[in-house]
Design a protein around this motif. Structure first.
Motif, PDB file in Angstrom:
ATOM      1  N   TRP A  24      19.299  11.315  10.793  1.00  0.00           N
ATOM      2  CA  TRP A  24      19.594   9.996  10.220  1.00  0.00           C
ATOM      3  C   TRP A  24      18.417   9.505   9.371  1.00  0.00           C
ATOM      4  N   LEU A  25      17.219   9.655   9.906  1.00  0.00           N
ATOM      5  CA  LEU A  25      16.035   9.183   9.183  1.00  0.00           C
ATOM      6  C   LEU A  25      15.856   9.959   7.863  1.00  0.00           C
ATOM      7  N   LEU A  26      16.038  11.267   7.929  1.00  0.00           N
ATOM      8  CA  LEU A  26      15.901  12.097   6.719  1.00  0.00           C
ATOM      9  C   LEU A  26      16.955  11.719   5.672  1.00  0.00           C
ATOM     10  N   ASN A  27      18.148  11.349   6.115  1.00  0.00           N
ATOM     11  CA  ASN A  27      19.220  10.995   5.178  1.00  0.00           C
ATOM     12  C   ASN A  27      19.076   9.596   4.603  1.00  0.00           C
ATOM     13  N   ASN A  28      18.308   8.729   5.285  1.00  0.00           N
ATOM     14  CA  ASN A  28      18.270   7.323   4.878  1.00  0.00           C
ATOM     15  C   ASN A  28      16.930   6.844   4.346  1.00  0.00           C
ATOM     16  N   HIS A  29      15.895   7.664   4.465  1.00  0.00           N
ATOM     17  CA  HIS A  29      14.572   7.262   3.968  1.00  0.00           C
ATOM     18  C   HIS A  29      13.891   8.427   3.270  1.00  0.00           C
ATOM     19  N   ASP A  30      13.005   8.095   2.311  1.00  0.00           N
ATOM     20  CA  ASP A  30      12.235   9.128   1.603  1.00  0.00           C
ATOM     21  C   ASP A  30      10.990   9.444   2.404  1.00  0.00           C
ATOM     22  N   LEU A  31      11.087  10.422   3.268  1.00  0.00           N
ATOM     23  CA  LEU A  31       9.948  10.758   4.116  1.00  0.00           C
ATOM     24  C   LEU A  31       8.891  11.526   3.318  1.00  0.00           C
ATOM     25  N   ASP A  32       7.621  11.252   3.602  1.00  0.00           N
ATOM     26  CA  ASP A  32       6.527  12.013   3.000  1.00  0.00           C
ATOM     27  C   ASP A  32       5.438  12.173   4.047  1.00  0.00           C
ATOM     28  N   GLN A  33       4.262  12.651   3.605  1.00  0.00           N
ATOM     29  CA  GLN A  33       3.209  12.984   4.578  1.00  0.00           C
ATOM     30  C   GLN A  33       2.625  11.765   5.281  1.00  0.00           C
ATOM     31  N   ASP A  57       0.858  -1.189   0.000  1.00  0.00           N
ATOM     32  CA  ASP A  57       0.000   0.000   0.000  1.00  0.00           C
ATOM     33  C   ASP A  57       0.896   1.242   0.000  1.00  0.00           C
ATOM     34  N   SER A  58       0.874   1.993  -1.100  1.00  0.00           N
ATOM     35  CA  SER A  58       1.783   3.147  -1.213  1.00  0.00           C
ATOM     36  C   SER A  58       1.421   4.274  -0.244  1.00  0.00           C
ATOM     37  N   ARG A  59       0.187   4.242   0.303  1.00  0.00           N
ATOM     38  CA  ARG A  59      -0.239   5.279   1.259  1.00  0.00           C
ATOM     39  C   ARG A  59      -0.187   4.795   2.709  1.00  0.00           C
ATOM     40  N   ALA A  60       0.318   3.620   2.928  1.00  0.00           N
ATOM     41  CA  ALA A  60       0.300   3.085   4.295  1.00  0.00           C
ATOM     42  C   ALA A  60       1.108   3.994   5.222  1.00  0.00           C
ATOM     43  N   PRO A  61       0.567   4.297   6.392  1.00  0.00           N
ATOM     44  CA  PRO A  61       1.314   5.142   7.325  1.00  0.00           C
ATOM     45  C   PRO A  61       2.482   4.391   7.978  1.00  0.00           C
ATOM     46  N   ILE A  62       3.554   5.146   8.206  1.00  0.00           N
ATOM     47  CA  ILE A  62       4.740   4.598   8.892  1.00  0.00           C
ATOM     48  C   ILE A  62       5.034   5.530  10.063  1.00  0.00           C
ATOM     49  N   HIS A  63       4.887   5.013  11.270  1.00  0.00           N
ATOM     50  CA  HIS A  63       5.097   5.838  12.475  1.00  0.00           C
ATOM     51  C   HIS A  63       6.289   5.297  13.261  1.00  0.00           C
ATOM     52  N   ILE A  64       7.041   6.207  13.846  1.00  0.00           N
ATOM     53  CA  ILE A  64       8.218   5.805  14.639  1.00  0.00           C
ATOM     54  C   ILE A  64       8.422   6.797  15.784  1.00  0.00           C
ATOM     55  N   HIS A  65       8.747   6.280  16.978  1.00  0.00           N
ATOM     56  CA  HIS A  65       9.196   7.160  18.071  1.00  0.00           C
ATOM     57  C   HIS A  65      10.588   7.650  17.685  1.00  0.00           C
ATOM     58  N   ILE A  66      10.842   8.947  17.787  1.00  0.00           N
ATOM     59  CA  ILE A  66      12.095   9.389  17.175  1.00  0.00           C
ATOM     60  C   ILE A  66      13.059  10.127  18.105  1.00  0.00           C
ATOM     61  N   ALA A  67      12.605  11.128  18.838  1.00  0.00           N
ATOM     62  CA  ALA A  67      13.577  11.923  19.617  1.00  0.00           C
ATOM     63  C   ALA A  67      12.918  12.467  20.871  1.00  0.00           C
ATOM     64  N   GLU A  68      12.358  11.545  21.668  1.00  0.00           N
ATOM     65  CA  GLU A  68      11.599  11.955  22.849  1.00  0.00           C
ATOM     66  C   GLU A  68      12.536  12.356  23.982  1.00  0.00           C
ATOM     67  N   GLN A  69      13.659  11.666  24.044  1.00  0.00           N
ATOM     68  CA  GLN A  69      14.565  11.818  25.180  1.00  0.00           C
ATOM     69  C   GLN A  69      15.954  12.234  24.706  1.00  0.00           C
ATOM     70  N   ILE A  70      16.621  13.087  25.496  1.00  0.00           N
ATOM     71  CA  ILE A  70      17.967  13.538  25.131  1.00  0.00           C
ATOM     72  C   ILE A  70      18.939  12.350  25.111  1.00  0.00           C
ATOM     73  N   GLN A  71      18.741  11.420  26.056  1.00  0.00           N
ATOM     74  CA  GLN A  71      19.622  10.244  26.093  1.00  0.00           C
ATOM     75  C   GLN A  71      19.552   9.457  24.785  1.00  0.00           C
ATOM     76  N   GLU A  72      18.326   9.371  24.240  1.00  0.00           N
ATOM     77  CA  GLU A  72      18.099   8.649  22.990  1.00  0.00           C
ATOM     78  C   GLU A  72      18.839   9.344  21.825  1.00  0.00           C
ATOM     79  N   VAL A  73      18.819  10.668  21.835  1.00  0.00           N
ATOM     80  CA  VAL A  73      19.521  11.433  20.795  1.00  0.00           C
ATOM     81  C   VAL A  73      21.031  11.193  20.917  1.00  0.00           C
ATOM     82  N   GLU A  74      21.542  11.221  22.144  1.00  0.00           N
ATOM     83  CA  GLU A  74      22.984  11.023  22.362  1.00  0.00           C
ATOM     84  C   GLU A  74      23.397   9.605  21.958  1.00  0.00           C
ATOM     85  N   ASP A  75      22.571   8.611  22.305  1.00  0.00           N
ATOM     86  CA  ASP A  75      22.876   7.216  21.944  1.00  0.00           C
ATOM     87  C   ASP A  75      22.908   7.053  20.430  1.00  0.00           C
TER      88      ASP A  75
END
Ligand SMILES: [Zn+2]
Length: 462
Positions: A264-273, A234-252
């Motif tokens: 990283w996500l923007l550089n490695n995947h074609d993000l759309d709406q 399905d080309s319109r299927a939604p893709i959801h991800i937890h991304i940057a909730e915590q500073i520790q997660e960003v540092e890791d």
């Protein structure tokens, strides 16, 4: 039977129109919008607005709300450092006991609450898949079926997002015993997606998507594989991800991938709406610019993010650049559309020392601007044809309660400004999903039974 709804006042796009008939097809989608009253119409005298999509829910966490609002002190009277991570440990203990019928009762109660609050569809980020201890159920989709049954029973639109959760941290760190109920390998996960697609794809109020839990919980290869798999279905299927909730997660993420998670996500995947980045809280300036340009939706959950002490999303700058956002109730510390939007704006007022921050020149009313935008962008994030009252959209509608004194004497955009800022919660009278009335004068048919069943579950769990 085709339905006709006549509204004395209705929000169409950013304009309030009066004396309008909406004609619906047999599936509850809007076929035409015309001036004047067509005979046989149901007459609605109160203001009509689009229902709100809820972009982020973990249904089972509703049962935990209210149990962790305290602080521990050690023997010397020193306060423990309470954070997202200590909250998560307590949440894991609750999860260990939950049976399929418990999940069904909690989700039914929750979805009825959502409808009463004005949410007409919900994206369920579903990661409670397996039995206590981690063994699969006879039907590996058992817990998904319970969520779907609950949504169908309550009558809310559902975007179901089974979560792929494989690791406890970056570098394929083995999961803990407490995470056993969440864990899938890629093959097993893709079989779950295939089974759910086959069984439910014909349901007009249902959408299937995927939810790689976070960059720490899936590897880059897994992410590639499940994204290309769902896109082939399905080309319109939604893709959801937890991304940057915590500073520790960003540092890791910086330590492991050499870049920040959104970068990283923007550089490695074609993000759309149809990508929704849940808790894109901690953004660098360039991440913020590039995320807004990508048209991916920032999934913001203001009451949960405040409750967990996550941080404040840079909403003013992001919206000024044309970014898309949706609201979610996430941990369900509040089921309150007005609270989410009000907190979004108030956080910006407190930071900038100004009033009425989140507006545009075309729509200077804060309440109406934020409500309409959250509804429209939220619909993209959950990939359902809702979020606006327009031809081709599903008739998911909220009728405001003019008996509420805070709506007295209001007109046009003041309806939503008052509803968001002056009514404590959205003053909801009736709610329609796909043209079917599911809340009638503030009440849901199932609510008394749902409340009783929910309380029984709490007796067993807590
Ligand atoms: Zn979440």
């Amino acid at each position: 039977m085709n339905t006709k709804l006549y509204a004395e006042n209705v929000l169409i796009g950013s304009q309030w129109k009066s004396d309008i008939t909406l004609s619906l097809d047999a599936s509850g989608y809007i076929e035409s919008i015309v001036k004047g009253k067509i005979s046989g119409s149901t007459i609605i005298k109160e203001p009509v607005i689009p229902g709100m999509p809820n972009c982020h829910s973990h249904a089972f966490q509703r049962a935990f709300a209210g149990y962790s609002e305290y602080r521990n002190f050690d023997a010397h009277g020193q306060p423990a450092k309470d954070s997202f991570w200590s909250w998560r440990d307590i949440m894991y203990r609750l999860v260990a006991k939950m049976a399929p019928q418990d999940l069904n009762a909690i989700a039914t109660f929750l979805y009825v609450e959502m409808l009463k609050a004005g949410y007409t569809s919900v994206a369920e980020f579903h990661y409670l898949h397996h039995q206590a201890g981690g063994g699969t159920y006879n039907d590996p989709a058992e817990m998904s079926h319970q969520i779907i049954l609950a949504a169908q029973g309550a009558g809310i639109g559902l975007t179901h997002l089974p979560v792929l959760y494989s690791y406890a941290g970056f570098g394929e760190l083995a999961p803990s015993a407490a995470q056993g109920r969440f864990i899938h390998g890629t093959e097993q996960y893709l079989r779950l997606i295939e089974a759910l697609h086959k069984e439910y794809h014909a349901d007009a109020n249902f959408k299937l998507g995927i939810a790689p839990h976070s960059l720490r919980a899936v590897s880059d290869n897994q992410l590639d594989e499940i994204v290309s798999n769902i896109r082939s279905i399905d080309s319109r299927a939604p893709i959801h991800i937890h991304i940057a909730e915590q500073i520790q997660e960003v540092e890791d993420c910086k330590s492991f991938y050499g870049s920040r998670p959104v970068e990283w996500l923007l550089n490695n995947h074609d993000l759309d709406q149809h990508w929704c980045l849940i808790h894109a809280t901690h953004l660098s300036k360039s991440e913020q610019n590039n995320l807004s340009m990508s048209q991916a939706v920032a999934g913001i959950c203001p009451t949960t993010e405040a409750n967990l002490g996550d941080g404040i999303f840079p909403t003013q700058a992001f919206l000024a650049e044309g970014g898309n956002f949706a609201i979610g109730s996430d941990s369900h510390i509040a089921i309150n559309v007005a609270d989410e939007i009000r907190l979004l704006e108030y956080a910006q007022r407190l930071i900038t020392h100004q009033r009425s921050v989140l507006t545009t020149i075309g729509m200077p009313s804060v309440g109406q601007y934020l409500y309409a935008k959250a509804a429209k962008d939220g619909a993209a994030a959950i990939s359902q044809d809702v979020g606006e009252i327009a031809v081709g959209k599903r008739a998911d509608l909220v009728v405001l309660d003019l008996e509420n004194p805070s709506l007295y004497n209001k007109v046009g955009s003041q309806y939503l400004d008052a509803a968001i800022f002056a009514c404590n919660q959205l003053p909801v009278k009736d709610v329609y999903v796909a043209g079917k009335k599911v809340i009638d004068n503030g009440r849901h048919l199932l609510e008394l039974q749902a409340n009783e069943n929910y309380k029984k579950v709490l007796d067993g769990l807590v």
